[in-house]
Each structure stands twice: as structure tokens, then as C-alpha cells.
Design a protein around this motif. Sequence first.
Motif, PDB file in Angstrom:
ATOM      1  N   GLN A  57      60.661  38.067  27.357  1.00 36.32           N
ATOM      2  CA  GLN A  57      59.875  37.018  28.004  1.00 36.32           C
ATOM      3  C   GLN A  57      58.493  37.532  28.398  1.00 36.32           C
ATOM      4  OE1 GLN A  57      61.696  34.999  31.266  1.00 36.32           O
ATOM      5  NE2 GLN A  57      63.200  33.943  30.009  1.00 36.32           N
ATOM      6  N   THR A  58      57.578  36.593  28.574  1.00 35.27           N
ATOM      7  CA  THR A  58      56.241  36.948  29.041  1.00 35.27           C
ATOM      8  C   THR A  58      56.307  37.279  30.529  1.00 35.27           C
ATOM      9  OG1 THR A  58      55.232  35.470  27.418  1.00 35.27           O
ATOM     10  CG2 THR A  58      53.856  36.175  29.276  1.00 35.27           C
ATOM     11  N   PRO A  59      55.843  38.462  30.935  1.00 34.51           N
ATOM     12  CA  PRO A  59      55.961  38.846  32.347  1.00 34.51           C
ATOM     13  C   PRO A  59      54.935  38.135  33.223  1.00 34.51           C
ATOM     14  CG  PRO A  59      54.805  40.534  31.121  1.00 34.51           C
ATOM     15  CD  PRO A  59      55.249  39.516  30.104  1.00 34.51           C
ATOM     16  N   GLU A  60      55.258  38.012  34.478  1.00 34.19           N
ATOM     17  CA  GLU A  60      54.338  37.495  35.479  1.00 34.19           C
ATOM     18  C   GLU A  60      53.960  38.658  36.381  1.00 34.19           C
ATOM     19  OE1 GLU A  60      51.766  35.219  37.492  1.00 34.19           O
ATOM     20  OE2 GLU A  60      52.889  34.562  35.712  1.00 34.19           O
ATOM     21  N   THR A  61      52.769  39.192  36.183  1.00 33.51           N
ATOM     22  CA  THR A  61      52.360  40.351  36.972  1.00 33.51           C
ATOM     23  C   THR A  61      51.989  39.930  38.386  1.00 33.51           C
ATOM     24  OG1 THR A  61      50.072  40.155  36.215  1.00 33.51           O
ATOM     25  CG2 THR A  61      51.547  41.568  34.928  1.00 33.51           C
ATOM     26  N   ALA A  62      52.037  40.885  39.290  1.00 34.64           N
ATOM     27  CA  ALA A  62      51.818  40.614  40.709  1.00 34.64           C
ATOM     28  C   ALA A  62      50.347  40.365  41.014  1.00 34.64           C
ATOM     29  CB  ALA A  62      52.333  41.780  41.544  1.00 34.64           C
ATOM     30  N   THR A  63      50.121  39.599  42.048  1.00 36.16           N
ATOM     31  CA  THR A  63      48.785  39.401  42.613  1.00 36.16           C
ATOM     32  C   THR A  63      48.769  40.010  44.003  1.00 36.16           C
ATOM     33  OG1 THR A  63      48.376  37.354  41.378  1.00 36.16           O
ATOM     34  CG2 THR A  63      47.084  37.702  43.368  1.00 36.16           C
ATOM     35  N   LEU A  64      47.800  40.877  44.258  1.00 38.49           N
ATOM     36  CA  LEU A  64      47.679  41.547  45.548  1.00 38.49           C
ATOM     37  C   LEU A  64      46.448  41.046  46.297  1.00 38.49           C
ATOM     38  CD1 LEU A  64      48.463  45.271  44.579  1.00 38.49           C
ATOM     39  CD2 LEU A  64      50.007  43.587  45.577  1.00 38.49           C
ATOM     40  N   THR A  65      46.603  40.855  47.590  1.00 40.74           N
ATOM     41  CA  THR A  65      45.478  40.522  48.457  1.00 40.74           C
ATOM     42  C   THR A  65      45.337  41.620  49.497  1.00 40.74           C
ATOM     43  OG1 THR A  65      45.837  38.140  48.184  1.00 40.74           O
ATOM     44  CG2 THR A  65      44.494  38.842  50.057  1.00 40.74           C
ATOM     45  N   PHE A  66      44.154  42.207  49.563  1.00 42.03           N
ATOM     46  CA  PHE A  66      43.882  43.262  50.532  1.00 42.03           C
ATOM     47  C   PHE A  66      42.930  42.731  51.593  1.00 42.03           C
ATOM     48  CE2 PHE A  66      44.468  45.392  46.385  1.00 42.03           C
ATOM     49  CZ  PHE A  66      45.577  46.175  46.696  1.00 42.03           C
ATOM     50  N   ARG A  67      43.067  43.245  52.793  1.00 40.19           N
ATOM     51  CA  ARG A  67      42.094  42.952  53.851  1.00 40.19           C
ATOM     52  C   ARG A  67      41.606  44.269  54.430  1.00 40.19           C
ATOM     53  NH1 ARG A  67      44.914  42.962  58.980  1.00 40.19           N
ATOM     54  NH2 ARG A  67      47.166  43.074  58.653  1.00 40.19           N
ATOM     55  N   PHE A  68      40.338  44.268  54.843  1.00 42.37           N
ATOM     56  CA  PHE A  68      39.699  45.495  55.289  1.00 42.37           C
ATOM     57  C   PHE A  68      39.351  45.453  56.772  1.00 42.37           C
ATOM     58  CE2 PHE A  68      38.968  44.670  50.839  1.00 42.37           C
ATOM     59  CZ  PHE A  68      39.455  45.837  50.261  1.00 42.37           C
ATOM     60  N   THR A  69      39.949  44.520  57.485  1.00 41.12           N
ATOM     61  CA  THR A  69      39.802  44.429  58.934  1.00 41.12           C
ATOM     62  C   THR A  69      41.127  43.967  59.521  1.00 41.12           C
ATOM     63  OG1 THR A  69      38.705  43.244  60.741  1.00 41.12           O
ATOM     64  CG2 THR A  69      38.871  42.098  58.642  1.00 41.12           C
ATOM     65  N   ASP A  70      41.427  44.424  60.723  1.00 38.02           N
ATOM     66  CA  ASP A  70      42.659  43.986  61.380  1.00 38.02           C
ATOM     67  C   ASP A  70      42.466  42.668  62.128  1.00 38.02           C
ATOM     68  OD1 ASP A  70      41.086  44.874  63.425  1.00 38.02           O
ATOM     69  OD2 ASP A  70      42.408  46.487  64.075  1.00 38.02           O
ATOM     70  N   GLN A  71      41.290  42.052  61.948  1.00 38.78           N
ATOM     71  CA  GLN A  71      41.034  40.751  62.572  1.00 38.78           C
ATOM     72  C   GLN A  71      41.568  39.600  61.732  1.00 38.78           C
ATOM     73  OE1 GLN A  71      39.644  40.755  65.700  1.00 38.78           O
ATOM     74  NE2 GLN A  71      39.833  42.981  65.420  1.00 38.78           N
ATOM     75  N   LEU A  72      42.036  39.898  60.514  1.00 32.44           N
ATOM     76  CA  LEU A  72      42.588  38.873  59.637  1.00 32.44           C
ATOM     77  C   LEU A  72      44.095  39.052  59.508  1.00 32.44           C
ATOM     78  CD1 LEU A  72      39.933  39.036  56.761  1.00 32.44           C
ATOM     79  CD2 LEU A  72      40.094  37.289  58.547  1.00 32.44           C
ATOM     80  N   ASP A  73      44.787  37.960  59.179  1.00 35.72           N
ATOM     81  CA  ASP A  73      46.238  38.008  59.016  1.00 35.72           C
ATOM     82  C   ASP A  73      46.655  38.070  57.553  1.00 35.72           C
ATOM     83  OD1 ASP A  73      46.693  37.856  61.769  1.00 35.72           O
ATOM     84  OD2 ASP A  73      46.535  35.665  61.745  1.00 35.72           O
ATOM     85  N   GLU A  74      45.890  37.411  56.676  1.00 38.97           N
ATOM     86  CA  GLU A  74      46.282  37.322  55.276  1.00 38.97           C
ATOM     87  C   GLU A  74      45.901  38.584  54.519  1.00 38.97           C
ATOM     88  OE1 GLU A  74      45.521  34.659  51.220  1.00 38.97           O
ATOM     89  OE2 GLU A  74      44.398  34.225  53.065  1.00 38.97           O
ATOM     90  N   GLY A  75      46.855  39.154  53.828  1.00 35.96           N
ATOM     91  CA  GLY A  75      46.587  40.307  52.997  1.00 35.96           C
ATOM     92  C   GLY A  75      47.117  41.602  53.593  1.00 35.96           C
ATOM     93  N   GLU A  76      47.208  42.592  52.752  1.00 36.98           N
ATOM     94  CA  GLU A  76      47.675  43.917  53.160  1.00 36.98           C
ATOM     95  C   GLU A  76      46.494  44.728  53.683  1.00 36.98           C
ATOM     96  OE1 GLU A  76      50.034  47.723  51.111  1.00 36.98           O
ATOM     97  OE2 GLU A  76      49.555  45.924  49.954  1.00 36.98           O
ATOM     98  N   PHE A  77      46.603  45.218  54.899  1.00 40.43           N
ATOM     99  CA  PHE A  77      45.511  45.966  55.528  1.00 40.43           C
ATOM    100  C   PHE A  77      45.446  47.373  54.927  1.00 40.43           C
ATOM    101  CE2 PHE A  77      43.884  48.178  59.563  1.00 40.43           C
ATOM    102  CZ  PHE A  77      42.563  47.975  59.194  1.00 40.43           C
ATOM    103  N   VAL A  78      44.312  47.700  54.316  1.00 42.36           N
ATOM    104  CA  VAL A  78      44.143  49.024  53.727  1.00 42.36           C
ATOM    105  C   VAL A  78      43.052  49.783  54.471  1.00 42.36           C
ATOM    106  CG1 VAL A  78      45.018  48.558  51.412  1.00 42.36           C
ATOM    107  CG2 VAL A  78      42.657  48.016  51.940  1.00 42.36           C
ATOM    108  N   HIS A  79      43.328  51.046  54.733  1.00 45.10           N
ATOM    109  CA  HIS A  79      42.409  51.928  55.437  1.00 45.10           C
ATOM    110  C   HIS A  79      42.857  53.343  55.124  1.00 45.10           C
ATOM    111  CE1 HIS A  79      45.614  52.823  58.377  1.00 45.10           C
ATOM    112  NE2 HIS A  79      45.951  51.562  58.160  1.00 45.10           N
ATOM    113  N   PHE A  80      42.051  54.320  55.509  1.00 46.00           N
ATOM    114  CA  PHE A  80      42.474  55.699  55.314  1.00 46.00           C
ATOM    115  C   PHE A  80      43.762  55.935  56.092  1.00 46.00           C
ATOM    116  CE2 PHE A  80      38.194  57.126  53.836  1.00 46.00           C
ATOM    117  CZ  PHE A  80      38.657  57.680  52.654  1.00 46.00           C
ATOM    118  N   GLY A  81      44.731  56.483  55.426  1.00 50.37           N
ATOM    119  CA  GLY A  81      46.031  56.704  56.045  1.00 50.37           C
ATOM    120  C   GLY A  81      47.051  55.662  55.642  1.00 50.37           C
ATOM    121  N   SER A  82      46.602  54.514  55.108  1.00 51.70           N
ATOM    122  CA  SER A  82      47.568  53.495  54.705  1.00 51.70           C
ATOM    123  C   SER A  82      48.271  53.926  53.417  1.00 51.70           C
ATOM    124  CB  SER A  82      46.886  52.144  54.509  1.00 51.70           C
ATOM    125  OG  SER A  82      45.951  52.199  53.458  1.00 51.70           O
TER     126      SER A  82
END
Length: 267
Positions: A57-82
Motif C-alpha cells: 500500500q501507499t504509505p502515509e508519512t507523518a506530519t510534525l509540528t514544532f514550536r520554538f516558544t513555551d507560550q504556544l500549546d500546538e506542536g512539539e517544543f524543541v530547544h537545546f536538551g529536547s
Amino acid sequence: MQQAEIRDFLVRFFSSSDCELLPISNPAQLKVKLTKQMDKLLMNRPFYWHYIEQIGQTPETATLTFRFTDQLDEGEFVHFGSPRLHQIFNTAEQLGRYIRLYQVLAPQSSPALEPWLGINMKISYQCDLKKDRLISMGLQLINGTLIEGFQTMLTRLDLNQKLPNYCYTLSPLITVKSGIQRIERFIESELESEPSEWADQASERWVKDQDLLDTFYEHQDEKPDRYFQEQKALKEQYQPKISLQLINVGLFYLQSSTFLPGLVKDH
């Protein structure tokens, strides 16, 4: 600025890996549709890929959402150490390939493109505490011009994986290996001139714990093996050290006059 540099690195990493950068209104976020290769490397779902490939079957690859501030809720918070950012660093190192990109120029520009070596490195300051930072350097491989913040500068240019029509590249006079060595020497020189309070404070904490250890064993004329093991452990814990880790390297053919003024660090 550090978070902005992380975002710029992720933009370049996913773009050069042929992932699709999806529209998102907030500049403090990044949304990415992964390729099959990146999904396999980052998402840790081997059973899904085994099943999909078995049934064809044709695969459905993942979609990632990153956020660069802890003031937002949507997305995975990335920073040094994450964990996610370190996973991506390791993936970039694992892929072990050079990115090669060309600047797309305005029609009236000169057709000559100069070779630039771009390097992203992680600097780790380690003692009983740890701090990481990302540094991005660019070295022009003809005259040795060196600039910092190269990754951020690249995001402002129009780049393509193919040499644009009517353009040609100039041959480098400095090899990639020699260029990496030049950049490493520059970074080491900069580190030597940085404030050393963090290391001095770690040494002071080391001395206090060593004094406490000596007090505990002061009535023993012959120190037991346990004493020397604990002494060694204190050294491993507190001894200040700085390490450099190469994340990735790219070769970029650019026209320096479009971005260079004000950025030069060294020649």
C-alpha cells in the motif's frame, strides 16, 4: 536568537532532505510533512512500515509540528536538551552527506557563484552542569572570508539543488578538509577568549566536595580504595570541559555581494 537558530537549522535540514514545509501562520512554529526516509528515521514505527511494505500500500508519512516558544500549546517544543532535537542532530550526522545548493540570482546579477563551506556545530560546556549551544559558520573557499550566523543568512536567500541557467561556479582554492580545520581553529580561539566563570565556579564546588571527602577519611592513615574511587568520581563530575560536535556540512555556491557586508568575522 538561539531558538531562531534552531528553527533555521530545522528548516534547512528538512528542506535538504526533500521534506515538505507546510504553510503555518505563526513564525514561532514549523510544520513538516516527512518523506518516507525521514519517517523511518524519526518516527520509530517499524511495524507500520513492515506492514505497509508487505501489502504494497501507499504509505502515509507523518506530519510534525514544532514550536520554538513555551507560550504556544500546538506542536512539539524543541530547544537545546529536547530529545527530538538531539535525535535530529544524530540523524543529520548519521546521514553523513554534504548538502550542495546554488543561489538563484536576479537576472541582472553576475553569473559567477563562489563556493562557501557551511558548518553547523554543537558546543557543549560540561561540568556538574551542562549547557549546549549551536554555532553556524560559513567559509568562502577562495579567499577565506569567515562569517558567523551562516545558517540564518542562508534562510534569506533563494537556493536550489540545481545550478541555475546562465550561471557558473568558481573553483575553490581551499579544500573542504582544510576549511573545516580553519573553522575549528577559529571556534577554539573564540572559546579561549570567553568568560570562564562557569568553569571557575565548578572548580570551587569541586574543591568543597573534595574537602568534605578528605574530612570523612582524615583519620585513616592509609586511604581505602573507596576514597580514590570517590575522588575519581568527583573529577569526572566537576572537571570543566568543552566539546565540539559536527552536526552537518554543506557546500553552497553563492554570490557574496548579496549578503556579505557587515557579516565578516575573519579572513
